[in-house]
Write a protein that holds these residues in place. Structure first.
Motif, PDB file in Angstrom:
ATOM      1  N   ALA A   2       0.850  -1.200   0.000  1.00 27.84           N
ATOM      2  CA  ALA A   2       0.000   0.000   0.000  1.00 27.84           C
ATOM      3  C   ALA A   2       0.878   1.240   0.000  1.00 27.84           C
ATOM      4  O   ALA A   2       1.937   1.264   0.613  1.00 27.84           O
ATOM      5  CB  ALA A   2      -0.891  -0.009   1.230  1.00 27.84           C
ATOM      6  N   PRO A   3       0.461   2.301  -0.687  1.00 30.71           N
ATOM      7  CA  PRO A   3       1.248   3.530  -0.709  1.00 30.71           C
ATOM      8  C   PRO A   3       1.429   4.107   0.684  1.00 30.71           C
ATOM      9  O   PRO A   3       0.508   4.101   1.489  1.00 30.71           O
ATOM     10  CB  PRO A   3       0.417   4.465  -1.581  1.00 30.71           C
ATOM     11  CG  PRO A   3      -0.518   3.594  -2.341  1.00 30.71           C
ATOM     12  CD  PRO A   3      -0.740   2.385  -1.495  1.00 30.71           C
ATOM     13  N   VAL A   4       2.623   4.596   0.967  1.00 27.81           N
ATOM     14  CA  VAL A   4       2.908   5.254   2.234  1.00 27.81           C
ATOM     15  C   VAL A   4       2.548   6.731   2.125  1.00 27.81           C
ATOM     16  O   VAL A   4       2.016   7.314   3.044  1.00 27.81           O
ATOM     17  CB  VAL A   4       4.391   5.068   2.617  1.00 27.81           C
ATOM     18  CG1 VAL A   4       4.757   5.927   3.811  1.00 27.81           C
ATOM     19  CG2 VAL A   4       4.674   3.606   2.899  1.00 27.81           C
ATOM     20  N   ILE A   5       2.837   7.344   0.975  1.00 25.15           N
ATOM     21  CA  ILE A   5       2.524   8.748   0.762  1.00 25.15           C
ATOM     22  C   ILE A   5       1.122   8.844   0.177  1.00 25.15           C
ATOM     23  O   ILE A   5       0.836   8.283  -0.879  1.00 25.15           O
ATOM     24  CB  ILE A   5       3.556   9.414  -0.157  1.00 25.15           C
ATOM     25  CG1 ILE A   5       4.936   9.366   0.505  1.00 25.15           C
ATOM     26  CG2 ILE A   5       3.150  10.847  -0.472  1.00 25.15           C
ATOM     27  CD1 ILE A   5       6.053   9.881  -0.351  1.00 25.15           C
ATOM     28  N   TYR A  10       1.704  21.455  -3.224  1.00 22.29           N
ATOM     29  CA  TYR A  10       2.695  22.505  -3.406  1.00 22.29           C
ATOM     30  C   TYR A  10       1.958  23.836  -3.353  1.00 22.29           C
ATOM     31  O   TYR A  10       1.105  24.102  -4.195  1.00 22.29           O
ATOM     32  CB  TYR A  10       3.409  22.338  -4.750  1.00 22.29           C
ATOM     33  CG  TYR A  10       4.432  23.402  -5.022  1.00 22.29           C
ATOM     34  CD1 TYR A  10       5.658  23.382  -4.368  1.00 22.29           C
ATOM     35  CD2 TYR A  10       4.189  24.421  -5.925  1.00 22.29           C
ATOM     36  CE1 TYR A  10       6.611  24.359  -4.604  1.00 22.29           C
ATOM     37  CE2 TYR A  10       5.130  25.397  -6.174  1.00 22.29           C
ATOM     38  CZ  TYR A  10       6.341  25.365  -5.511  1.00 22.29           C
ATOM     39  OH  TYR A  10       7.276  26.333  -5.758  1.00 22.29           O
ATOM     40  N   GLY A  11       2.228  24.618  -2.320  1.00 19.79           N
ATOM     41  CA  GLY A  11       1.513  25.880  -2.162  1.00 19.79           C
ATOM     42  C   GLY A  11       0.018  25.686  -2.003  1.00 19.79           C
ATOM     43  O   GLY A  11      -0.774  26.506  -2.460  1.00 19.79           O
ATOM     44  N   GLY A  12      -0.392  24.579  -1.380  1.00 20.55           N
ATOM     45  CA  GLY A  12      -1.800  24.298  -1.170  1.00 20.55           C
ATOM     46  C   GLY A  12      -2.496  23.653  -2.358  1.00 20.55           C
ATOM     47  O   GLY A  12      -3.675  23.325  -2.286  1.00 20.55           O
ATOM     48  N   TRP A  40       6.702  30.031  -7.489  1.00 24.34           N
ATOM     49  CA  TRP A  40       7.802  29.098  -7.229  1.00 24.34           C
ATOM     50  C   TRP A  40       8.335  29.202  -5.809  1.00 24.34           C
ATOM     51  O   TRP A  40       9.354  28.627  -5.501  1.00 24.34           O
ATOM     52  CB  TRP A  40       8.914  29.329  -8.239  1.00 24.34           C
ATOM     53  CG  TRP A  40       8.527  28.812  -9.575  1.00 24.34           C
ATOM     54  CD1 TRP A  40       8.025  29.544 -10.604  1.00 24.34           C
ATOM     55  CD2 TRP A  40       8.519  27.464 -10.003  1.00 24.34           C
ATOM     56  NE1 TRP A  40       7.723  28.721 -11.668  1.00 24.34           N
ATOM     57  CE2 TRP A  40       8.023  27.427 -11.319  1.00 24.34           C
ATOM     58  CE3 TRP A  40       8.886  26.253  -9.421  1.00 24.34           C
ATOM     59  CZ2 TRP A  40       7.888  26.267 -12.055  1.00 24.34           C
ATOM     60  CZ3 TRP A  40       8.757  25.093 -10.165  1.00 24.34           C
ATOM     61  CH2 TRP A  40       8.267  25.104 -11.456  1.00 24.34           C
ATOM     62  N   ALA A  41       7.673  29.926  -4.956  1.00 22.38           N
ATOM     63  CA  ALA A  41       8.148  30.092  -3.583  1.00 22.38           C
ATOM     64  C   ALA A  41       7.120  29.523  -2.612  1.00 22.38           C
ATOM     65  O   ALA A  41       6.467  30.259  -1.887  1.00 22.38           O
ATOM     66  CB  ALA A  41       8.402  31.563  -3.300  1.00 22.38           C
ATOM     67  N   ASN A  42       6.952  28.224  -2.618  1.00 23.42           N
ATOM     68  CA  ASN A  42       5.959  27.564  -1.770  1.00 23.42           C
ATOM     69  C   ASN A  42       6.556  26.385  -1.027  1.00 23.42           C
ATOM     70  O   ASN A  42       7.637  25.894  -1.370  1.00 23.42           O
ATOM     71  CB  ASN A  42       4.786  27.062  -2.628  1.00 23.42           C
ATOM     72  CG  ASN A  42       3.983  28.203  -3.185  1.00 23.42           C
ATOM     73  OD1 ASN A  42       3.441  29.004  -2.451  1.00 23.42           O
ATOM     74  ND2 ASN A  42       3.921  28.289  -4.502  1.00 23.42           N
ATOM     75  N   ASN A  43       5.827  25.910  -0.049  1.00 20.23           N
ATOM     76  CA  ASN A  43       6.206  24.706   0.678  1.00 20.23           C
ATOM     77  C   ASN A  43       5.611  23.480   0.023  1.00 20.23           C
ATOM     78  O   ASN A  43       4.523  23.529  -0.544  1.00 20.23           O
ATOM     79  CB  ASN A  43       5.700  24.780   2.126  1.00 20.23           C
ATOM     80  CG  ASN A  43       6.406  25.844   2.917  1.00 20.23           C
ATOM     81  OD1 ASN A  43       7.596  26.068   2.744  1.00 20.23           O
ATOM     82  ND2 ASN A  43       5.671  26.519   3.779  1.00 20.23           N
ATOM     83  N   VAL A  44       6.332  22.367   0.127  1.00 14.78           N
ATOM     84  CA  VAL A  44       5.809  21.062  -0.255  1.00 14.78           C
ATOM     85  C   VAL A  44       5.276  20.425   1.018  1.00 14.78           C
ATOM     86  O   VAL A  44       5.995  20.335   2.007  1.00 14.78           O
ATOM     87  CB  VAL A  44       6.906  20.166  -0.878  1.00 14.78           C
ATOM     88  CG1 VAL A  44       6.387  18.774  -1.144  1.00 14.78           C
ATOM     89  CG2 VAL A  44       7.453  20.794  -2.156  1.00 14.78           C
ATOM     90  N   VAL A  45       4.006  20.006   1.009  1.00 12.56           N
ATOM     91  CA  VAL A  45       3.387  19.387   2.181  1.00 12.56           C
ATOM     92  C   VAL A  45       3.018  17.954   1.818  1.00 12.56           C
ATOM     93  O   VAL A  45       2.282  17.720   0.859  1.00 12.56           O
ATOM     94  CB  VAL A  45       2.137  20.169   2.641  1.00 12.56           C
ATOM     95  CG1 VAL A  45       1.490  19.484   3.829  1.00 12.56           C
ATOM     96  CG2 VAL A  45       2.519  21.604   2.996  1.00 12.56           C
ATOM     97  N   ILE A  46       3.528  17.012   2.596  1.00 19.23           N
ATOM     98  CA  ILE A  46       3.339  15.588   2.334  1.00 19.23           C
ATOM     99  C   ILE A  46       2.481  14.986   3.430  1.00 19.23           C
ATOM    100  O   ILE A  46       2.735  15.215   4.614  1.00 19.23           O
ATOM    101  CB  ILE A  46       4.703  14.865   2.302  1.00 19.23           C
ATOM    102  CG1 ILE A  46       5.603  15.487   1.228  1.00 19.23           C
ATOM    103  CG2 ILE A  46       4.536  13.372   2.080  1.00 19.23           C
ATOM    104  CD1 ILE A  46       7.055  15.143   1.388  1.00 19.23           C
ATOM    105  N   MET A 170       8.477  18.586 -10.055  1.00 23.92           N
ATOM    106  CA  MET A 170       8.509  17.152  -9.821  1.00 23.92           C
ATOM    107  C   MET A 170       8.822  16.886  -8.368  1.00 23.92           C
ATOM    108  O   MET A 170       9.660  17.563  -7.789  1.00 23.92           O
ATOM    109  CB  MET A 170       9.592  16.521 -10.689  1.00 23.92           C
ATOM    110  CG  MET A 170       9.728  15.048 -10.457  1.00 23.92           C
ATOM    111  SD  MET A 170      11.073  14.390 -11.421  1.00 23.92           S
ATOM    112  CE  MET A 170      12.473  15.102 -10.590  1.00 23.92           C
ATOM    113  N   PHE A 171       8.179  15.898  -7.806  1.00 18.68           N
ATOM    114  CA  PHE A 171       8.451  15.471  -6.439  1.00 18.68           C
ATOM    115  C   PHE A 171       8.727  13.988  -6.448  1.00 18.68           C
ATOM    116  O   PHE A 171       8.102  13.237  -7.156  1.00 18.68           O
ATOM    117  CB  PHE A 171       7.247  15.750  -5.535  1.00 18.68           C
ATOM    118  CG  PHE A 171       7.310  15.000  -4.245  1.00 18.68           C
ATOM    119  CD1 PHE A 171       6.599  13.829  -4.089  1.00 18.68           C
ATOM    120  CD2 PHE A 171       8.095  15.434  -3.214  1.00 18.68           C
ATOM    121  CE1 PHE A 171       6.659  13.109  -2.909  1.00 18.68           C
ATOM    122  CE2 PHE A 171       8.153  14.733  -2.028  1.00 18.68           C
ATOM    123  CZ  PHE A 171       7.441  13.582  -1.875  1.00 18.68           C
TER     124      PHE A 171
END
Length: 172
Positions: A2-5, A10-12, A40-46, A170-171
């Protein structure tokens, strides 16, 4: 497994998962993307369901809106010379290669392979690309040589935009 992520934003804005692959030891790698981010100035939220997450990101400009042009995964294998091939559909495509080299040993680039990032401190995640657009449509192989270790990877190609400037994030 099963996927973990579960999600990446990115930026909501939710990113799209292209695919995932597990290494021989069960480490999951996945490729997520977002076309035309607003900034291009955002957070990546996982958001993950279990375990710890180690990640890398890269951005590419002048990418067409129909990503991917082609894609594929390579089965987990233990070797000293690891490669994966892709056949593009459109002219002037770039290929990007993401994966895991489990023991984090030094990687030596093969032909048409430019290592952009490689994390030896964690599990050995890597991001590489062809460093140029290829024309006409082509089949290319990217390769790393190293100490004997377990590898798994995802490869995708992207075509240039037809008329407008677009961007691709890309992530992995």
């Amino acid at each position: 497994g099963a996927p973990v992520i579960n999600t990446v934003a990115y930026g909501g804005v939710s990113m799209t998962k292209l695919t995932q692959k597990e290494s021989a030891s069960g480490f999951e790698i996945s490729l997520w993307y977002l076309i035309w981010p607003a900034s291009w100035a955002n957070n990546v939220v996982i958001t993950a369901s279990a375990g710890s997450v180690v990640w890398m990101s890269s951005s590419f400009t002048w990418v067409g809106a129909s990503f991917p042009d082609a894609s594929g995964t390579a089965w987990p294998t233990t070797t000293t010379s690891y490669s994966q091939s892709i056949t593009t559909v459109a002219d002037n495509c770039w290929a990007v290669w993401v994966g895991i080299a489990e023991n984090g040993s030094a990687l030596t680039n093969g032909a048409n392979t430019v290592k952009r990032q490689y994390d030896t401190a964690q599990i050995g995640l890597f991001i590489a690309d062809t460093n140029s657009a290829k024309t006409p449509a082509w089949t290319d192989t990217m390769t790393f040589t190293s100490w004997n270790q377990s590898f798994a990877s995802i490869m995708a190609s992207f075509a240039p935009p037809s008329a407008v400037n677009s961007n691709f994030l890309m992530f992995m």
